[in-house]
Motif scaffolding. Structure first.
Motif, mmCIF file in Angstrom:
data_model
loop_
_atom_site.group_PDB
_atom_site.id
_atom_site.type_symbol
_atom_site.label_atom_id
_atom_site.label_comp_id
_atom_site.label_asym_id
_atom_site.label_seq_id
_atom_site.Cartn_x
_atom_site.Cartn_y
_atom_site.Cartn_z
ATOM 1 N N ALA A 893 35.088 46.367 32.292
ATOM 2 C CA ALA A 893 35.068 47.630 31.546
ATOM 3 C C ALA A 893 33.835 47.701 30.646
ATOM 4 O O ALA A 893 33.175 48.753 30.534
ATOM 5 C CB ALA A 893 36.340 47.772 30.715
ATOM 6 N N GLU A 894 33.497 46.578 30.010
ATOM 7 C CA GLU A 894 32.307 46.528 29.150
ATOM 8 C C GLU A 894 31.044 46.760 29.964
ATOM 9 O O GLU A 894 30.111 47.451 29.524
ATOM 10 C CB GLU A 894 32.230 45.170 28.439
ATOM 11 N N ALA A 895 30.989 46.171 31.166
ATOM 12 C CA ALA A 895 29.810 46.295 32.038
ATOM 13 C C ALA A 895 29.593 47.758 32.458
ATOM 14 O O ALA A 895 28.450 48.239 32.540
ATOM 15 C CB ALA A 895 29.965 45.396 33.265
ATOM 16 N N LYS A 896 30.683 48.465 32.730
ATOM 17 C CA LYS A 896 30.576 49.871 33.132
ATOM 18 C C LYS A 896 30.006 50.724 32.015
ATOM 19 O O LYS A 896 29.211 51.635 32.245
ATOM 20 C CB LYS A 896 31.963 50.414 33.516
ATOM 21 N N ILE A 905 23.780 43.478 33.903
ATOM 22 C CA ILE A 905 23.649 42.300 34.785
ATOM 23 C C ILE A 905 24.237 41.062 34.121
ATOM 24 O O ILE A 905 24.963 40.274 34.738
ATOM 25 C CB ILE A 905 22.152 42.077 35.156
ATOM 26 N N GLY A 906 23.967 40.892 32.833
ATOM 27 C CA GLY A 906 24.495 39.741 32.102
ATOM 28 C C GLY A 906 26.023 39.723 32.091
ATOM 29 O O GLY A 906 26.660 38.680 32.304
ATOM 30 N N LEU A 907 26.621 40.913 31.855
ATOM 31 C CA LEU A 907 28.083 41.002 31.832
ATOM 32 C C LEU A 907 28.679 40.751 33.210
ATOM 33 O O LEU A 907 29.738 40.111 33.350
ATOM 34 C CB LEU A 907 28.521 42.376 31.307
ATOM 35 N N GLN A 908 28.001 41.248 34.254
ATOM 36 C CA GLN A 908 28.502 41.005 35.614
ATOM 37 C C GLN A 908 28.446 39.519 35.970
ATOM 38 O O GLN A 908 29.318 39.002 36.676
ATOM 39 C CB GLN A 908 27.694 41.822 36.632
ATOM 40 N N ARG A 909 27.386 38.841 35.484
ATOM 41 C CA ARG A 909 27.308 37.389 35.728
ATOM 42 C C ARG A 909 28.487 36.667 35.034
ATOM 43 O O ARG A 909 29.070 35.737 35.581
ATOM 44 C CB ARG A 909 25.976 36.825 35.211
ATOM 45 N N GLU A 910 28.815 37.106 33.817
ATOM 46 C CA GLU A 910 29.969 36.525 33.107
ATOM 47 C C GLU A 910 31.252 36.759 33.890
ATOM 48 O O GLU A 910 32.120 35.882 33.985
ATOM 49 C CB GLU A 910 30.091 37.146 31.708
ATOM 50 N N VAL A 911 31.345 37.994 34.493
ATOM 51 C CA VAL A 911 32.525 38.304 35.305
ATOM 52 C C VAL A 911 32.623 37.340 36.485
ATOM 53 O O VAL A 911 33.692 36.814 36.802
ATOM 54 C CB VAL A 911 32.476 39.773 35.813
ATOM 55 N N LYS A 912 31.485 37.114 37.143
ATOM 56 C CA LYS A 912 31.465 36.211 38.305
ATOM 57 C C LYS A 912 31.887 34.794 37.910
ATOM 58 O O LYS A 912 32.628 34.107 38.631
ATOM 59 C CB LYS A 912 30.054 36.168 38.940
ATOM 60 N N GLU A 913 31.392 34.335 36.758
ATOM 61 C CA GLU A 913 31.770 32.996 36.285
ATOM 62 C C GLU A 913 33.273 32.902 36.012
ATOM 63 O O GLU A 913 33.933 31.927 36.360
ATOM 64 C CB GLU A 913 30.987 32.660 35.003
ATOM 65 N N LEU A 914 33.805 33.960 35.392
ATOM 66 C CA LEU A 914 35.238 33.981 35.099
ATOM 67 C C LEU A 914 36.066 34.018 36.386
ATOM 68 O O LEU A 914 37.114 33.386 36.499
ATOM 69 C CB LEU A 914 35.590 35.189 34.223
ATOM 70 N N GLU A 915 35.565 34.799 37.388
ATOM 71 C CA GLU A 915 36.276 34.870 38.673
ATOM 72 C C GLU A 915 36.262 33.518 39.375
ATOM 73 O O GLU A 915 37.251 33.100 39.981
ATOM 74 C CB GLU A 915 35.644 35.945 39.565
ATOM 75 N N LYS A 916 35.124 32.837 39.248
ATOM 76 C CA LYS A 916 35.021 31.487 39.840
ATOM 77 C C LYS A 916 36.018 30.534 39.167
ATOM 78 O O LYS A 916 36.713 29.743 39.820
ATOM 79 C CB LYS A 916 33.583 30.997 39.646
ATOM 80 N N LYS A 917 36.114 30.638 37.836
ATOM 81 C CA LYS A 917 37.042 29.795 37.079
ATOM 82 C C LYS A 917 38.484 30.128 37.463
ATOM 83 O O LYS A 917 39.325 29.240 37.649
ATOM 84 C CB LYS A 917 36.822 30.035 35.578
ATOM 85 N N ARG A 918 38.770 31.464 37.613
ATOM 86 C CA ARG A 918 40.127 31.878 37.993
ATOM 87 C C ARG A 918 40.495 31.366 39.380
ATOM 88 O O ARG A 918 41.612 30.890 39.604
ATOM 89 C CB ARG A 918 40.211 33.408 37.967
ATOM 90 N N ASN A 919 39.527 31.435 40.320
ATOM 91 C CA ASN A 919 39.810 30.948 41.675
ATOM 92 C C ASN A 919 40.107 29.454 41.680
ATOM 93 O O ASN A 919 40.957 28.959 42.423
ATOM 94 C CB ASN A 919 38.628 31.259 42.607
#
Length: 964
Positions: A893-896, A905-919
């Motif tokens: 939501a923040e990235a949008k 881009i920075g926020l999307q990278r954080e999202v990707k890291e969090l998704e990796k951690k969640r997986n």
């Protein structure tokens, strides 16, 4: 009562069979075998510990004063009766002797205390695991259990009792090394934890104690915190309560007031002011002990030795003189380059708890100096020796003892109070020094108490004690009171002498352990320990269950010593040791945990503070730290979780009391009848459950001739109150005479005979049998054993009339309450034999089905527990995944909303890291679920292996019956 061998055989099998866990009659043998009163809450607690054969144990958490030791004794006695002899008690070091004596006195159970010395001797004698003992319950301290945890783990225990188990409540913390070492070493065995404070400061302590019993009641610590650390709603309370109920049992004092009469404690403070010479000696020695460097005390034991010296200094000039003399000789030995004796051993000869203190203090970090002495050291040793010789001379010249003079005043005050209360004129004086003990004996002897004194200490080798012991042995040589252990027998003789002859017992700490003195109501703490638990233990010798009068506690206080005054205030006002019904409360003693730690704090204040101002400041700080640590919230949680069973408990206790008494009365009656039958030619019987054995029926056994007595457990004759003549042997099912009689009666030849049951001339009328008068028929008795989760034994009675009508089991059992006589041999036809066998099979199938139904209930309960455990294990992982999902959603939501591309881009990278951690967490969850399922399968396999029923059946006898 005219009794046949068929009665005797039937009763013998009935008395020795194993009953299901849920049957109140299970403990009849244990209760009959014990010299304790029958209290319903104790039987209830013992029954709770055995409620399921799949249970890993229980926490017995009755409030203080309700006899948790008795509950444990009943449980141990039952295990013993079932030939389960690998039994361990882990207890604080200062309670080891008390446990040993209680087991011997109340339950006739043998025990052995294992500590470093005896352990090493056993190893030397070829026993590579000294915890493996033939026919002895093993007792050891917490510290010893920790140091020998590998040996404990390797011993296949039938049951482990852990006393004062709140000491392990922080086991959930990896830093709690002792608790974790003990938990890991006993995890595979059934255990019972005894504690009055299962929940003291945090709900996590309850989690820790429950995990010691069974790791599968709750999941891991993280999931427990997630579910219960806040306990905000009623639903959480009820869920947690339902989960701990199968493992935790608590009875409150208010629930049993109608069964138990409690007496009060009355405190008297006897102040004294030392003379100038006594005070000067105190200052000299105290200043000496505060020096940075001392050569007379080994560095490795400096703290411990300083404590002991301070206690002896406070005891009397006689006590400290002997110690100063030992220090002088130690330094003289160093200067003469001679081997010196172990100083702690020399102190132990006077201060008897030195070895125990060493065990309790063994974790202290010490600096050991093995360097040879330099010239400068030698000069300092000479200077220290001059000082010690001066102190010794001063101690020798002091003849007036201010404290001892006040003892005469204190005794007058105490005896006056006893007279007002209507109690016996008996006083128990405690001192921490054997030299002081001897001095007090001489002083009281010349001040009006000659021939009214008895000493009690760790060795009891003085001349008067020897004479008392020798006389006691002569008087009891033909009874079972003589155990063959000189130590135990000597203690028993001195206690009996105090009860029957002496007015005053002067005792060291040895009397605070393992002896019961309910006949005495005056305790004098001539020397007061700093450990509150030791004081409670002393007072508990007299102020205990069975005490009929209020107990007077006199304490001595040195008004000239600021530290002594503050210590007394703490013990009296904070710990409430000396007043009220129960003395130190569970909560107060629970706060300090281990009294040794409190003792160390007090010792440190004496050692570090030099002025009255420093002393007051240090005690103020300590008192602040000891403020009640139980918040209102924790008190509310404990009440809701563990103490909200009042009406339910009261009704259950009443019901259980009546049922237990019925079982016990029947049990005693059967034992009496079998004994009368077998000893008809070699004993003279009275109607009051006493008999005199005129000749030994088993010459190969050491069985005393003379009077025997069964202690009945009726309301009118409570066991602890019954006066037993000195020459009388207590007859019980565990007695070797009873054991041999039962064994012989079980193997009696019993051919098919006609038995005439005489209803008309039997005093007790049984309505069920009245309708059978004038009829006849057949009865067959089988002994049937079933083994599934636990062994169970049954007596199958197949009883029918000549008309072919079968009589129910309860009525058939009542046949053996009638007078009877044997007639001639009978013939059993094949048709009749087949009919009886078919009916026996039907009865047997009913028992098998009932057993299977109980086993299914046990299994369902265990599966519910495992399902909850599996759910717990998934909770924390799933919560972490949910939290990550929420965080990912927020970041997206923040990235949008971000207007800056670089920020997007920075926020999307954080999202990707969090998704990796969640997986990764999801993957961990799948693996964890597989591990949980595997553990569940293993537990299922273990249960399945125990589920298969093994059946054994033996026909005991068949009779032709006639009721007239």
């Amino acid at each position: 009562m005219p009794l046949t061998l068929y009665h005797a055989k039937y009763f013998s099998y009935d008395l020795t069979r194993q009953l299901p866990s849920s049957d109140l009659g299970k403990f009849a043998a244990s209760l009959q075998n014990a010299q304790v009163d029958l209290n319903p809450h104790q039987v209830d607690a013992a029954l709770f510990a055995f409620q399921s054969p799949l249970s890993q144990g229980a926490i017995l958490a009755d409030e203080v004063g309700l006899g948790k030791t008795i509950e444990a004794g009943i449980i141990l006695s039952q295990q013993w009766a079932e030939k389960k002899r690998k039994l361990l008690i882990i207890t604080p070091a200062n309670l080891r002797k008390q446990w040993s004596q209680e087991l011997a006195d109340k339950f006739y159970l043998p025990s052995v205390i294992i500590e470093t010395k005896s352990f090493n001797e056993e190893i030397k004698n070829g026993n590579l695991n000294p915890f493996v003992q033939a026919d002895n319950i093993v007792i050891c301290s917490y510290q010893f259990a920790k140091s020998k945890s590998e040996y404990i783990e390797q011993t296949k225990w039938d049951l482990i009792i852990v006393d004062e188990a709140h000491r392990l409540r922080n086991v959930y913390k990896p830093s709690s090394k002792t608790a974790n070492a003990i938990k890991n070493s006993i995890r595979r065995y059934k255990k019972v934890l005894l504690t009055a404070t299962p929940l003291q400061n945090s709900i996590l302590e309850l989690y820790g104690l429950v995990s010691i019993i069974d790791d599968y009641v709750f999941g891991d610590l993280k999931s427990f915190k997630a579910q219960y650390s806040r306990l905000i709603d009623e639903g959480n309370y009820q869920e947690l309560r339902s989960r701990i109920q199968p493992v935790c049992h608590r009875t409150l004092r208010r629930q049993v007031l109608e069964y138990i009469n409690y007496t009060e404690r009355i405190a008297i403070c006897q102040e004294f002011i030392p003379t100038d010479e006594e005070y000067q000696l105190y200052r000299f020695v105290s200043d000496y002990l505060q020096r940075d460097k001392l050569y007379a005390l080994p560095n490795s034991q400096r703290q411990l030795m300083t404590l002991i010296l301070r206690k002896l200094l406070a005891s009397s000039s006689y006590a400290i003189y002997g110690t100063l003399d030992a220090l002088v000789k130690k330094l003289e030995g160093i200067l003469d380059k001679q081997e010196t004796d172990n100083l702690l051993l020399k102190l132990d000869a006077d201060y008897e708890t030195a070895d125990e203190l060493e065990d309790e203090w063994q974790d202290e970090d010490v600096l050991i100096n093995d360097e040879p002495y330099s010239d400068d050291d030698i000069e300092q040793i000479r200077a220290e020796l001059i000082d010690l010789r001066q102190f010794r001379s001063l101690a020798y010249t002091i003849q007036k003892n201010s404290k001892a003079e006040q003892l005469l005043v204190a005794l007058e005050r105490g005896f006056s109070e006893l007279q007002r209360l209507g109690a016996n004129k008996k006083a128990l004086i405690f001192t921490e020094s054997r030299r002081t003990q001897d001095f007090l004996y001489r002083m009281l002897e010349v001040n009006g108490y000659k021939d009214e004194l008895v000493l009690f200490n760790g060795v009891n080798n003085d001349r008067e004690s020897g004479k008392i012991y020798k006389k006691w042995l002569a008087e009891n040589k033909k009874t079972d009171r003589v155990t063959g252990s000189p130590t135990a027998d000597k203690r028993a003789s001195l206690v009996e002498y105090f009860k029957n002859n002496a007015t005053i017992m002067i005792a060291t700490e040895a009397a605070a352990e393992g002896i019961n003195l309910q006949f005495c109501s005056l305790i004098v703490n001539f020397d007061l320990p700093w450990n509150p638990q030791r004081i409670e233990q002393r007072i508990g010798r007299c102020h205990r269950y069975g005490q009929k009068h209020d107990v007077v506690v006199i304490n001595f206080l040195n008004r000239k010593n600021a530290a002594d005054v503050r210590v007394y205030q703490l013990l009296d006002e904070k710990f409430q040791l000396f007043n009220g019904v129960f003395g130190a409360s569970d909560e107060v003693l629970g706060v300090i945990g281990n009294g040794v730690d409190f003792e160390k704090r007090i010792a440190a204040i004496y050692q570090d503070c030099r002025t009255p101002e420093e002393i007051q400041k240090a005690f103020d700080k300590l008192q602040d730290e000891l403020k009640p640590q139980i918040s209102e919230r924790i008190h509310e949680v404990r009440t809701t979780l563990m103490e909200n069973f009042d009406e339910e408990v009261r009704e259950k206790l009443k019901s259980n009391l009546l049922e237990a008494k019925r079982h016990l009365t029947g049990f005693e009656d059967k034992l009496w009848k079998v004994t009368q039958f077998y000893l008809s030619d070699c004993a003279e019987f009275s109607s009051d459950y006493t008999f005199k054995l005129t000749s030994n029926p088993f010459p190969g056994e050491k069985i005393h001739e003379g009077p025997y007595m069964i202690l009945k457990s009726s309301d009118e004759q409570r066991k602890s109150d019954i006066p037993v003549p000195d020459d009388t042997n207590i007859y019980r099912i565990g007695h070797k005479l009873a054991q041999r009689i039962l064994s012989e009666c079980k193997s009696l030849e019993s051919p098919v005979k006609e038995i005439i049951f005489d209803y008309k001339n039997t005093p007790t009328k049984v309505a069920l049998l009245e309708q059978l008068v004038g009829q006849s028929g057949w009865m067959q008795v089988h002994f049937f054993s079933i083994q599934s989760f636990e062994p169970e034994d049954y007596l199958l009675l197949v009883c029918m009339t000549d008309s072919g009508r079968f009589i129910d089991h309860e009525t058939a059992h009542r046949f053996f309450s009638l007078h009877a006589e044997e007639k001639g041999i009978c013939e059993l036809t094949d048709n009749l034999k087949l009919t009886l066998q078919e009916e026996a099979y039907k009865i047997r199938q009913g028992i098998v089905n009932d057993n299977a139904a109980r086993s299914r209930d046990f299994f369902d309960t265990e599966m519910d527990k495992l399902d909850q455990w599996a759910d717990d294990m998934k909770i924390s992982l799933e919560k972490e995944i949910r939290d990550l999902d929420a965080e990912i959603k927020l970041k997206k939501a923040e990235a949008k909303k971000a207007l800056n591309l670089e920020l997007k881009i920075g926020l999307q990278r954080e999202v990707k890291e969090l998704e990796k951690k969640r997986n990764g967490k999801r993957q961990t969850l799948f693996v964890a679920q597989d591990e949980i399922d595997a553990k569940k399968d293993n537990l299922l396999s273990e249960i399945e292996a125990r589920l298969n029923q093994k059946l054994e059946q033996e026909e005991l006898f068949t009779i032709r019956w006639v009721i007239v």
